[in-house]
Design a protein around this motif. Structure first.
Motif, PDB file in Angstrom:
ATOM      1  N   GLY A  71       0.823  -1.205   0.000  1.00  0.00           N
ATOM      2  CA  GLY A  71       0.000   0.000   0.000  1.00  0.00           C
ATOM      3  C   GLY A  71       0.851   1.246   0.000  1.00  0.00           C
ATOM      4  N   GLN A  72       0.293   2.325   0.539  1.00  0.00           N
ATOM      5  CA  GLN A  72       0.966   3.614   0.457  1.00  0.00           C
ATOM      6  C   GLN A  72       0.845   4.367   1.778  1.00  0.00           C
ATOM      7  N   PHE A  73       1.931   5.087   2.102  1.00  0.00           N
ATOM      8  CA  PHE A  73       1.952   5.906   3.306  1.00  0.00           C
ATOM      9  C   PHE A  73       1.227   7.226   3.068  1.00  0.00           C
ATOM     10  N   ASP A  74       0.631   7.738   4.160  1.00  0.00           N
ATOM     11  CA  ASP A  74       0.039   9.070   4.166  1.00  0.00           C
ATOM     12  C   ASP A  74       1.042  10.004   4.838  1.00  0.00           C
ATOM     13  N   ALA A  75       1.837  10.691   4.019  1.00  0.00           N
ATOM     14  CA  ALA A  75       2.896  11.549   4.558  1.00  0.00           C
ATOM     15  C   ALA A  75       2.344  12.808   5.210  1.00  0.00           C
ATOM     16  N   LEU A  95       5.909   7.725  12.802  1.00  0.00           N
ATOM     17  CA  LEU A  95       4.735   6.893  12.537  1.00  0.00           C
ATOM     18  C   LEU A  95       3.853   7.585  11.512  1.00  0.00           C
ATOM     19  N   GLN A  96       3.356   6.805  10.538  1.00  0.00           N
ATOM     20  CA  GLN A  96       2.509   7.362   9.488  1.00  0.00           C
ATOM     21  C   GLN A  96       1.353   6.411   9.186  1.00  0.00           C
ATOM     22  N   PRO A  97       0.182   6.964   8.866  1.00  0.00           N
ATOM     23  CA  PRO A  97      -0.922   6.110   8.413  1.00  0.00           C
ATOM     24  C   PRO A  97      -0.543   5.405   7.115  1.00  0.00           C
ATOM     25  N   PHE A  98      -1.015   4.159   6.985  1.00  0.00           N
ATOM     26  CA  PHE A  98      -0.706   3.333   5.815  1.00  0.00           C
ATOM     27  C   PHE A  98      -1.992   2.628   5.393  1.00  0.00           C
ATOM     28  N   LEU A  99      -2.339   2.750   4.134  1.00  0.00           N
ATOM     29  CA  LEU A  99      -3.561   2.122   3.625  1.00  0.00           C
ATOM     30  C   LEU A  99      -3.193   0.955   2.728  1.00  0.00           C
ATOM     31  N   ASP A 100      -3.636  -0.239   3.138  1.00  0.00           N
ATOM     32  CA  ASP A 100      -3.461  -1.444   2.331  1.00  0.00           C
ATOM     33  C   ASP A 100      -4.808  -1.749   1.682  1.00  0.00           C
ATOM     34  N   PRO A 101      -4.924  -1.639   0.355  1.00  0.00           N
ATOM     35  CA  PRO A 101      -6.220  -1.868  -0.307  1.00  0.00           C
ATOM     36  C   PRO A 101      -6.802  -3.262  -0.082  1.00  0.00           C
ATOM     37  N   ALA A 102      -5.967  -4.218   0.349  1.00  0.00           N
ATOM     38  CA  ALA A 102      -6.472  -5.582   0.564  1.00  0.00           C
ATOM     39  C   ALA A 102      -7.542  -5.616   1.642  1.00  0.00           C
ATOM     40  N   SER A 103      -7.430  -4.734   2.633  1.00  0.00           N
ATOM     41  CA  SER A 103      -8.408  -4.717   3.725  1.00  0.00           C
ATOM     42  C   SER A 103      -9.229  -3.439   3.737  1.00  0.00           C
ATOM     43  N   GLY A 104      -8.699  -2.355   3.175  1.00  0.00           N
ATOM     44  CA  GLY A 104      -9.389  -1.076   3.235  1.00  0.00           C
ATOM     45  C   GLY A 104      -9.332  -0.435   4.599  1.00  0.00           C
ATOM     46  N   VAL A 105      -8.514  -0.996   5.511  1.00  0.00           N
ATOM     47  CA  VAL A 105      -8.381  -0.481   6.877  1.00  0.00           C
ATOM     48  C   VAL A 105      -7.057   0.261   6.997  1.00  0.00           C
ATOM     49  N   TRP A 106      -7.106   1.430   7.614  1.00  0.00           N
ATOM     50  CA  TRP A 106      -5.888   2.197   7.834  1.00  0.00           C
ATOM     51  C   TRP A 106      -5.067   1.563   8.956  1.00  0.00           C
ATOM     52  N   LEU A 107      -3.760   1.555   8.771  1.00  0.00           N
ATOM     53  CA  LEU A 107      -2.824   1.021   9.749  1.00  0.00           C
ATOM     54  C   LEU A 107      -1.830   2.120  10.115  1.00  0.00           C
ATOM     55  N   LEU A 108      -1.450   2.177  11.385  1.00  0.00           N
ATOM     56  CA  LEU A 108      -0.461   3.162  11.832  1.00  0.00           C
ATOM     57  C   LEU A 108       0.887   2.455  11.928  1.00  0.00           C
ATOM     58  N   PRO A 131       3.453   3.339  -4.070  1.00  0.00           N
ATOM     59  CA  PRO A 131       3.091   2.198  -3.221  1.00  0.00           C
ATOM     60  C   PRO A 131       4.295   1.301  -2.954  1.00  0.00           C
ATOM     61  N   VAL A 132       4.343   0.749  -1.754  1.00  0.00           N
ATOM     62  CA  VAL A 132       5.466  -0.102  -1.346  1.00  0.00           C
ATOM     63  C   VAL A 132       4.951  -1.407  -0.771  1.00  0.00           C
ATOM     64  N   SER A 133       5.836  -2.396  -0.732  1.00  0.00           N
ATOM     65  CA  SER A 133       5.577  -3.672  -0.066  1.00  0.00           C
ATOM     66  C   SER A 133       6.531  -3.772   1.118  1.00  0.00           C
ATOM     67  N   LEU A 134       5.992  -4.101   2.263  1.00  0.00           N
ATOM     68  CA  LEU A 134       6.830  -4.167   3.462  1.00  0.00           C
ATOM     69  C   LEU A 134       6.253  -5.171   4.445  1.00  0.00           C
ATOM     70  N   GLN A 135       7.058  -5.504   5.439  1.00  0.00           N
ATOM     71  CA  GLN A 135       6.612  -6.348   6.539  1.00  0.00           C
ATOM     72  C   GLN A 135       6.634  -5.542   7.828  1.00  0.00           C
ATOM     73  N   ALA A 136       5.635  -5.768   8.662  1.00  0.00           N
ATOM     74  CA  ALA A 136       5.545  -5.090   9.959  1.00  0.00           C
ATOM     75  C   ALA A 136       4.845  -6.024  10.936  1.00  0.00           C
ATOM     76  N   TRP A 137       5.098  -5.820  12.213  1.00  0.00           N
ATOM     77  CA  TRP A 137       4.456  -6.655  13.225  1.00  0.00           C
ATOM     78  C   TRP A 137       3.695  -5.788  14.225  1.00  0.00           C
ATOM     79  N   VAL A 138       2.642  -6.377  14.781  1.00  0.00           N
ATOM     80  CA  VAL A 138       1.732  -5.658  15.669  1.00  0.00           C
ATOM     81  C   VAL A 138       2.386  -5.501  17.040  1.00  0.00           C
ATOM     82  N   TYR A 139       2.472  -4.263  17.488  1.00  0.00           N
ATOM     83  CA  TYR A 139       3.031  -3.982  18.803  1.00  0.00           C
ATOM     84  C   TYR A 139       1.908  -3.649  19.777  1.00  0.00           C
ATOM     85  N   VAL A 140       1.814  -4.440  20.838  1.00  0.00           N
ATOM     86  CA  VAL A 140       0.847  -4.189  21.908  1.00  0.00           C
ATOM     87  C   VAL A 140       1.640  -3.868  23.167  1.00  0.00           C
TER      88      VAL A 140
END
Length: 245
Positions: A71-75, A95-108, A131-140
């Motif tokens: 997806g793509q970052f919202d700079a 930290l930047q919002p990131f939209l992945d069209p696969a889900s339509g959900v914004w990710l930070l 648009p870029v491809s990357l890997q990220a993991w959920v931080y709680v």
């Protein structure tokens, strides 16, 4: 108790401080166990195959799950997490919002740490325009972040903050977004990403617990010593009467 006279003030001090110290010791033990479980969970989930963003909604417990994002970052709406240090250098995390069209959900997405040595000038960073491809993991986070003052919600962008609250950001922007921060791994657009899982390991919590228990035992031992020692001393009135005989 016959033959035991610790005195009123020492009794009150011990009655207050010993339970507090014991409770703090058990609290540190609980925090250490919580961190141990988090680190074990992290190790197990980081070796699992990455999910895509569409699968994230079905994950009952998203902590530390690895995602493959496209997806793509919202700079325009960048957050700079303040008071971050690496190797003795001060800086911020971007930290930047990131939209992945696969889900339509914004990710930070946390793109990593960058230095900020001079507070008179803003941190310098760039954002991929394509648009870029990357890997990220959920931080709680293992606990809530303490703040003396709430971060302003109407501050200009890029916005300097002291804590990350994705739901507050999505509400402000009017977007459907994921409730947790994602931490990017090395890849397109990443800065320094050698993330620690927890800021303090379980062994340090165990050490603090031992210290609290030791202080409680020492204080209670001193209380017993003073009580028996005072009991062996003559009462003031009895000592004075002997002097007048």
């Amino acid at each position: 108790m016959k033959g035991f006279r610790p005195g009123l003030v020492p009794s009150l001090v011990v009655a207050v401080l010993v339970p507090v110290m014991v409770c703090l010791g058990f609290w540190q033990l609980g925090r250490g166990e919580q961190k141990r479980v988090l680190m074990q969970q992290y190790a197990e989930r980081r070796v699992a195959p990455p999910m895509d963003s569409a699968e994230l909604a079905q994950a009952g417990d998203p902590a530390f799950r690895l995602l493959e994002l496209h997806g793509q970052f919202d700079a325009e709406h960048s957050l700079l997490l303040d008071n971050r240090q690496h190797d003795g250098q001060v800086g911020v995390e971007l930290l930047q919002p990131f939209l992945d069209p696969a889900s339509g959900v914004w990710l930070l997405v946390n793109r990593g740490w960058l230095p900020w040595p001079d507070r008179r000038t803003p941190p310098v960073f760039t954002t991929p325009e394509q648009p870029v491809s990357l890997q990220a993991w959920v931080y709680v986070a293992p606990g809530a972040t303490f703040q003396l003052h709430a971060d302003p919600t109407a501050a200009p962008w890029p916005r300097l903050v002291t804590a990350i609250k994705p739901d507050t950001l999505w509400a402000e922007l009017g977007r459907n977004g994921f409730s947790y921060e994602l931490r990017q791994q090395s890849g397109p657009g990443a800065y320094r990403t050698d993330w620690p899982v927890v800021s303090m390991g379980p062994e340090k919590h165990l050490g603090y617990a031992v210290q609290w228990f030791a202080m409680a035992a020492a204080l209670f031992g001193l209380f017993l010593y003073l009580g028996w020692h005072n009991a062996g001393r003559p009462h003031g009135n009895h000592h004075e009467s002997n002097q007048h005989v």
